[in-house]
Design an enzyme around this catalytic site. Structure first.
Site, short mmCIF file in Angstrom:
data_model
loop_
_atom_site.label_atom_id
_atom_site.label_comp_id
_atom_site.label_asym_id
_atom_site.label_seq_id
_atom_site.Cartn_x
_atom_site.Cartn_y
_atom_site.Cartn_z
N ASP A 149 77.63 -23.35 18.16
CA ASP A 149 77.89 -23.39 16.72
C ASP A 149 79.34 -23.83 16.49
O ASP A 149 80.26 -23.36 17.16
CB ASP A 149 77.66 -22.01 16.10
CG ASP A 149 77.54 -22.06 14.59
OD1 ASP A 149 76.45 -21.79 14.07
OD2 ASP A 149 78.56 -22.40 13.92
N ASN B 297 68.02 -17.18 9.74
CA ASN B 297 68.16 -17.13 8.29
C ASN B 297 67.07 -18.02 7.69
O ASN B 297 66.97 -19.20 8.03
CB ASN B 297 69.55 -17.61 7.87
CG ASN B 297 70.65 -16.68 8.35
OD1 ASN B 297 70.47 -15.47 8.39
ND2 ASN B 297 71.78 -17.25 8.75
N GLN C 95 70.57 -19.32 4.78
CA GLN C 95 70.33 -20.57 5.50
C GLN C 95 71.06 -21.71 4.81
O GLN C 95 70.94 -21.90 3.59
CB GLN C 95 68.82 -20.88 5.58
CG GLN C 95 68.52 -22.09 6.45
CD GLN C 95 67.01 -22.32 6.65
OE1 GLN C 95 66.18 -21.59 6.11
NE2 GLN C 95 66.69 -23.34 7.43
N SER C 96 71.82 -22.47 5.58
CA SER C 96 72.57 -23.60 5.02
C SER C 96 72.13 -24.94 5.61
O SER C 96 72.37 -25.98 4.99
CB SER C 96 74.07 -23.40 5.26
OG SER C 96 74.36 -23.31 6.64
N VAL C 97 71.52 -24.92 6.78
CA VAL C 97 70.99 -26.15 7.38
C VAL C 97 69.47 -25.99 7.46
O VAL C 97 68.97 -25.05 8.12
CB VAL C 97 71.58 -26.40 8.77
CG1 VAL C 97 70.98 -27.67 9.37
CG2 VAL C 97 73.10 -26.51 8.72
N HIS D 21 66.55 -22.89 13.09
CA HIS D 21 67.43 -22.64 14.22
C HIS D 21 67.53 -21.14 14.48
O HIS D 21 67.52 -20.34 13.54
CB HIS D 21 68.83 -23.22 14.01
CG HIS D 21 69.42 -22.92 12.68
ND1 HIS D 21 69.05 -23.56 11.52
CD2 HIS D 21 70.38 -22.03 12.32
CE1 HIS D 21 69.74 -23.08 10.51
NE2 HIS D 21 70.55 -22.15 10.97
N HIS E 60 70.08 -18.38 15.88
CA HIS E 60 71.46 -18.09 16.26
C HIS E 60 71.41 -17.12 17.45
O HIS E 60 70.80 -16.05 17.34
CB HIS E 60 72.22 -17.39 15.14
CG HIS E 60 72.42 -18.20 13.89
ND1 HIS E 60 73.63 -18.78 13.58
CD2 HIS E 60 71.59 -18.48 12.86
CE1 HIS E 60 73.53 -19.40 12.40
NE2 HIS E 60 72.30 -19.23 11.95
P1 AMP Z 1 72.54 -21.13 8.78
O1 AMP Z 1 73.57 -20.68 7.79
O2 AMP Z 1 71.68 -20.02 9.31
O3 AMP Z 1 71.72 -22.29 8.24
O4 AMP Z 1 73.34 -21.64 10.03
C1 AMP Z 1 73.81 -22.93 10.16
C2 AMP Z 1 74.84 -22.90 11.25
O5 AMP Z 1 75.05 -24.25 11.68
C3 AMP Z 1 76.19 -22.35 10.82
O6 AMP Z 1 76.53 -21.25 11.65
C4 AMP Z 1 77.15 -23.54 11.02
O7 AMP Z 1 78.40 -23.12 11.50
C5 AMP Z 1 76.40 -24.38 12.02
N1 AMP Z 1 76.66 -25.80 11.99
C6 AMP Z 1 76.64 -26.62 10.92
N2 AMP Z 1 76.89 -27.88 11.28
C7 AMP Z 1 77.07 -27.86 12.62
C8 AMP Z 1 77.36 -28.85 13.61
N3 AMP Z 1 77.54 -30.14 13.27
N4 AMP Z 1 77.48 -28.48 14.90
C9 AMP Z 1 77.33 -27.19 15.24
N5 AMP Z 1 77.04 -26.20 14.38
C10 AMP Z 1 76.93 -26.53 13.09
#
Ligand code: AMP
Length: 113
Positions: A30, A86, A93-95, A99, A101
Site C-alpha cells: 500500500d 472495505n 472503500q476508495s478504490v 482488495h 488489506h
Molecule cells: P480502500 O480505502 O479500502 O479502498 O483502500 C484503498 C487503498 O489503496 C488505500 O489504503 C490506498 O493507500 C491504496 N492505494 C491507492 N492507490 C495506490 C497505489 N497506486 N499503489 C498502492 N496503494 C494504493
C-alpha cells in the site's frame, strides 16, 4: 466498471511495489501504509466491491485469502495480521477494485473505526 488505478497496476501501466503475482491475483505494498506491513491483495478480475462478487468468483475469493496468508508469512507476520475489506464508500472503500488489506507489524486495536 470504470478503470481504476489497480487495473493500471495489473497491466503494469502504473508503478507498484509488487510482492506476489499469479494468474488470478496480485499483491503489492500500500502506498500509504497504516502499519509496518500493509499489503493489498487484489484479483485480476475487476470485481468492484465484495458485494459484486458471485458464486462464479468462489475460487478466486478463496485464493485471495490463501495469498494473503502467504504474503503475510513472507513479510514476517504470518501468525499476527489482520485482513480488512472495505465494501462501499460508506465503509471507507476508495478504490473500486476489490482488495484485501493485509495489515500487521504492530499491535492492532479493536474495534476498528
Ligand atoms: P480502500 O480505502 O479500502 O479502498 O483502500 C484503498 C487503498 O489503496 C488505500 O489504503 C490506498 O493507500 C491504496 N492505494 C491507492 N492507490 C495506490 C497505489 N497506486 N499503489 C498502492 N496503494 C494504493
Amino acid at each position: 466498471m470504470t478503470d481504476t488505478i489497480f487495473s493500471k497496476i495489473i497491466r503494469k501501466e502504473a508503478p507498484a511495489n509488487i510482492v506476489y503475482e499469479d494468474d488470478l491475483c496480485m499483491a503489492f505494498k500500500d502506498m500509504f501504509p497504516c502499519a509496518p506491513v500493509h499489503i493489498l491483495v487484489i484479483p485480476k478480475k475487476p470485481i468492484p466491491r465484495l458485494c459484486d462478487a458471485s458464486a462464479e468468483d468462489k475460487t478466486v475469493l478463496g485464493h485471495l485469502m490463501l495469498v494473503a496468508n502467504q504474503v503475510a508469512a513472507d513479510a514476517g507476520v504470518g501468525d499476527k495480521f489482520r485482513l480488512v475489506v472495505n465494501n462501499g464508500a460508506d465503509a471507507g472503500q476508495s478504490v473500486f477494485h476489490l482488495h484485501l488489506h493485509v495489515i500487521g507489524g504492530r499491535r492492532l486495536q479493536w474495534p476498528p473505526g
